[in-house]
Write a protein that holds these residues in place. Sequence first.
Motif, PDB file in Angstrom:
ATOM      1  N   ARG A   8     -23.459  33.676   0.037  1.00  0.00           N
ATOM      2  CA  ARG A   8     -23.089  34.811   0.898  1.00  0.00           C
ATOM      3  C   ARG A   8     -21.586  35.042   0.833  1.00  0.00           C
ATOM      4  O   ARG A   8     -20.804  34.112   0.661  1.00  0.00           O
ATOM      5  CB  ARG A   8     -23.524  34.559   2.344  1.00  0.00           C
ATOM      6  CG  ARG A   8     -25.039  34.373   2.470  1.00  0.00           C
ATOM      7  CD  ARG A   8     -25.520  34.368   3.897  1.00  0.00           C
ATOM      8  NE  ARG A   8     -26.962  34.138   3.945  1.00  0.00           N
ATOM      9  CZ  ARG A   8     -27.882  35.081   3.762  1.00  0.00           C
ATOM     10  NH1 ARG A   8     -27.501  36.332   3.538  1.00  0.00           N
ATOM     11  NH2 ARG A   8     -29.168  34.802   3.803  1.00  0.00           N
ATOM     12  N   ASP A   9     -21.188  36.289   0.967  1.00  0.00           N
ATOM     13  CA  ASP A   9     -19.769  36.629   0.964  1.00  0.00           C
ATOM     14  C   ASP A   9     -19.139  36.314   2.317  1.00  0.00           C
ATOM     15  O   ASP A   9     -19.832  36.194   3.340  1.00  0.00           O
ATOM     16  CB  ASP A   9     -19.576  38.116   0.641  1.00  0.00           C
ATOM     17  CG  ASP A   9     -19.890  38.437  -0.811  1.00  0.00           C
ATOM     18  OD1 ASP A   9     -19.817  37.524  -1.647  1.00  0.00           O
ATOM     19  OD2 ASP A   9     -20.202  39.609  -1.102  1.00  0.00           O
TER      20      ASP A   9
ATOM     21  N   ASP B  89     -17.574  38.257   4.242  1.00  0.00           N
ATOM     22  CA  ASP B  89     -17.738  39.323   5.233  1.00  0.00           C
ATOM     23  C   ASP B  89     -19.189  39.513   5.666  1.00  0.00           C
ATOM     24  O   ASP B  89     -19.504  40.436   6.422  1.00  0.00           O
ATOM     25  CB  ASP B  89     -17.168  40.640   4.697  1.00  0.00           C
ATOM     26  CG  ASP B  89     -17.837  41.099   3.402  1.00  0.00           C
ATOM     27  OD1 ASP B  89     -18.766  40.415   2.917  1.00  0.00           O
ATOM     28  OD2 ASP B  89     -17.432  42.160   2.873  1.00  0.00           O
ATOM     29  N   ASP B  90     -20.075  38.659   5.191  1.00  0.00           N
ATOM     30  CA  ASP B  90     -21.481  38.693   5.625  1.00  0.00           C
ATOM     31  C   ASP B  90     -21.538  38.279   7.100  1.00  0.00           C
ATOM     32  O   ASP B  90     -20.889  37.313   7.500  1.00  0.00           O
ATOM     33  CB  ASP B  90     -22.294  37.726   4.763  1.00  0.00           C
ATOM     34  CG  ASP B  90     -23.794  37.833   4.997  1.00  0.00           C
ATOM     35  OD1 ASP B  90     -24.228  37.728   6.155  1.00  0.00           O
ATOM     36  OD2 ASP B  90     -24.531  37.998   4.007  1.00  0.00           O
TER      37      ASP B  90
ATOM     38  N   LYS C 165     -23.635  36.617   8.633  1.00  0.00           N
ATOM     39  CA  LYS C 165     -24.088  35.231   8.761  1.00  0.00           C
ATOM     40  C   LYS C 165     -22.991  34.229   8.404  1.00  0.00           C
ATOM     41  O   LYS C 165     -23.165  33.025   8.602  1.00  0.00           O
ATOM     42  CB  LYS C 165     -25.320  34.996   7.884  1.00  0.00           C
ATOM     43  CG  LYS C 165     -26.554  35.731   8.374  1.00  0.00           C
ATOM     44  CD  LYS C 165     -27.786  35.392   7.547  1.00  0.00           C
ATOM     45  CE  LYS C 165     -29.014  36.108   8.092  1.00  0.00           C
ATOM     46  NZ  LYS C 165     -30.231  35.810   7.296  1.00  0.00           N
ATOM     47  N   SER C 166     -21.864  34.712   7.884  1.00  0.00           N
ATOM     48  CA  SER C 166     -20.751  33.825   7.532  1.00  0.00           C
ATOM     49  C   SER C 166     -19.768  33.644   8.682  1.00  0.00           C
ATOM     50  O   SER C 166     -18.848  32.833   8.583  1.00  0.00           O
ATOM     51  CB  SER C 166     -19.993  34.392   6.319  1.00  0.00           C
ATOM     52  OG  SER C 166     -20.831  34.525   5.198  1.00  0.00           O
TER      53      SER C 166
ATOM     54  N   ASP D 154     -15.416  34.300  -3.150  1.00  0.00           N
ATOM     55  CA  ASP D 154     -16.231  35.512  -3.105  1.00  0.00           C
ATOM     56  C   ASP D 154     -16.419  36.161  -4.465  1.00  0.00           C
ATOM     57  O   ASP D 154     -17.436  36.812  -4.699  1.00  0.00           O
ATOM     58  CB  ASP D 154     -15.606  36.523  -2.136  1.00  0.00           C
ATOM     59  CG  ASP D 154     -15.714  36.065  -0.690  1.00  0.00           C
ATOM     60  OD1 ASP D 154     -16.803  35.608  -0.305  1.00  0.00           O
ATOM     61  OD2 ASP D 154     -14.713  36.140   0.038  1.00  0.00           O
TER      62      ASP D 154
ATOM     63  N   CYS E 285     -11.513  38.100   4.464  1.00  0.00           N
ATOM     64  CA  CYS E 285     -12.297  39.339   4.544  1.00  0.00           C
ATOM     65  C   CYS E 285     -11.438  40.558   4.204  1.00  0.00           C
ATOM     66  O   CYS E 285     -11.915  41.503   3.566  1.00  0.00           O
ATOM     67  CB  CYS E 285     -12.909  39.484   5.948  1.00  0.00           C
ATOM     68  SG  CYS E 285     -14.210  38.282   6.302  1.00  0.00           S
TER      69      CYS E 285
ATOM     70  N   GLY F 210     -22.097  37.194  -3.089  1.00  0.00           N
ATOM     71  CA  GLY F 210     -23.150  37.735  -2.231  1.00  0.00           C
ATOM     72  C   GLY F 210     -23.949  38.830  -2.897  1.00  0.00           C
ATOM     73  O   GLY F 210     -25.175  38.908  -2.736  1.00  0.00           O
ATOM     74  N   GLU F 211     -23.269  39.706  -3.659  1.00  0.00           N
ATOM     75  CA  GLU F 211     -23.980  40.805  -4.327  1.00  0.00           C
ATOM     76  C   GLU F 211     -24.913  40.280  -5.409  1.00  0.00           C
ATOM     77  O   GLU F 211     -26.058  40.739  -5.538  1.00  0.00           O
ATOM     78  CB  GLU F 211     -22.963  41.781  -4.924  1.00  0.00           C
ATOM     79  CG  GLU F 211     -22.224  42.589  -3.866  1.00  0.00           C
ATOM     80  CD  GLU F 211     -20.999  43.310  -4.423  1.00  0.00           C
ATOM     81  OE1 GLU F 211     -20.553  44.287  -3.781  1.00  0.00           O
ATOM     82  OE2 GLU F 211     -20.482  42.906  -5.494  1.00  0.00           O
TER      83      GLU F 211
ATOM     84  N   HIS G 123     -27.805  38.514  -3.706  1.00  0.00           N
ATOM     85  CA  HIS G 123     -28.651  39.463  -2.985  1.00  0.00           C
ATOM     86  C   HIS G 123     -29.647  40.153  -3.926  1.00  0.00           C
ATOM     87  O   HIS G 123     -30.842  40.249  -3.609  1.00  0.00           O
ATOM     88  CB  HIS G 123     -27.784  40.515  -2.282  1.00  0.00           C
ATOM     89  CG  HIS G 123     -28.580  41.595  -1.617  1.00  0.00           C
ATOM     90  ND1 HIS G 123     -29.340  41.375  -0.489  1.00  0.00           N
ATOM     91  CD2 HIS G 123     -28.755  42.919  -1.946  1.00  0.00           C
ATOM     92  CE1 HIS G 123     -29.943  42.508  -0.139  1.00  0.00           C
ATOM     93  NE2 HIS G 123     -29.606  43.450  -1.000  1.00  0.00           N
TER      94      HIS G 123
END
Length: 557
Positions: A116-117, A119-120, A122-123, A135, A491, A538-539, A542
């Motif tokens: 996960r990034d 800025d997610d 969940k982070s 990232d 972020c 994250g991308e 995902h």
Amino acid sequence: MDAEQIAAGRSRWQQRYDAARKREADFTTLSGTEVAPVYGPPEGSDDPRMERIGWPGEFPFTRGLYATGYRGRTWTIRQFAGFGNAEQTNERYKMILNGGGGGLSVAFDMPTLMGRDSDDPKSLGEVGHCGVAIDSAADMDRLFKDIPLQDVTTSMTISGPAVPAFCMYLVAAERQGADISKLNGTLQTDIFKEYIAQKEWLFPPEPHLRLIGDLMEYCATTIPAYKPLSVSGYHIREAGSTAAQELAYTLADGFGYVELGLSRGLDVDVFAPGLSFFFDSHLDFFEEIAKFRAARRIWARWLRDVYGAKTDKAQWLRFHTQTAGVSLTAQQPYNNVVRTAVEALAAVLGGTNSLHTNALDETLALPTEESAEIALRTQSVLMEEVGVTNVADPLGGSWYVEALTDEIEAEAEQIFARIKEMSPDETMTGGILRGIEDGWFMAEIADAAFEYQQKLEKGEKKIVGVNTLTDTVSGELEILRVSHEVEVEQCRVLAERKSHRDEDLVRRTLSALVEAASGTGNLIEPMLEAVRAEATMGEICHVLREQWGEYREPARF
């Protein structure tokens, strides 16, 4: 083994030793006494144990992989480090390298470990706290700024999103102008132990195994010195397993990856040298030494007799060791320096190829610079002052150590048999997957942890400062605290980076990756293209989650 066979073995060892390169060093005791590079049974004597013990550098490698032991080269001091952002960790790496470290080992933060990034949503609250935030490839550039990746071996402790992290490392090396084929290092990538113990997975087992197979193929043909898999027992032991369970589950996982390589049509003598291992060194000094010696012997025998490996290198078990984090205590934390030194010495006497020593404050927070230096110097004292590098396998032939080695080996073989019994197709892989599905591994580890905890609570096992000798004059430690500003800044930088990249190119490369994932081709090259376009961790994860689904552990009671 009779005296004639022992003498022949000693002669073979001597020839290999004489032909090997040795370090320029003083191989005498502190008092100046000359010591031999190896010791064995007295000349002219029989010893039936020698078939299992052998000589250094000779099958079954109980006594080490090299005829010279540490006289040829010492273990690599590879301190595990990562916190905050890439710049902060880069400074710590330079401190480690300047302080005698021979390689780097990257600790990632929890969002990165979960694909996960920063800025997610969940982070939130986790960025930079248990490791460094990565990232995109630009963070890898910053992480290794002024550290030539072609000249430094780099280990990365990450499994679920290991392949995207590997691609970012490769792109950072490309941007430095490195010859990619010359890179050397290790990627953990061990997804089996995630399902068994650590729980940092992304996808169901099959897609993860596909990615690992793709990585094995890519490294075997493109980066021959790079080790795409570090099969990890460390996290299994930290979860509460016994030494024999750690050894058996880890080697069984390793056999599963050998089966994966063979299923891809790879030559075991080509890909097996790219498998490495990662073990815990716990507090029972002699048990740990025996565990490491048994590990080499078991691996060599199985690779030769079960999987058909013909070369020594394919039969070698190379391993990194980390001292036991779970043995550290928040109470009387200076005692942790002693614990770590004993554990490190056990790893060295067991013949580890590289070593990380934990810092005294790691049970409370990430290490401060001062505690990290003490941990680093612990290894340096062992290497430079104690005399343990003078003789290969100095405890070889000890009645106690050899009996423990045999006992742990026998326990491991019983566990292998149980795993194979669970397999629907008589493979080790089938047994591992069934054991994961049924929760067998987790239950076995939980039972072992519960039994030990009961002994602690009854006072049958002692921990100084916890259930015995609890009075102390030491005060609280100053610990490292990662500021919330790290997350805010990470972020901000990520948002700025995204605003300046070629979004069209990012979309095209991610689409190409999805198309490759829906087929059967190797995913490394399309993933590299996405990383070069600054697609984020994250991308990438995902789009693969959307393609393959997300694994959720079944509820068990």
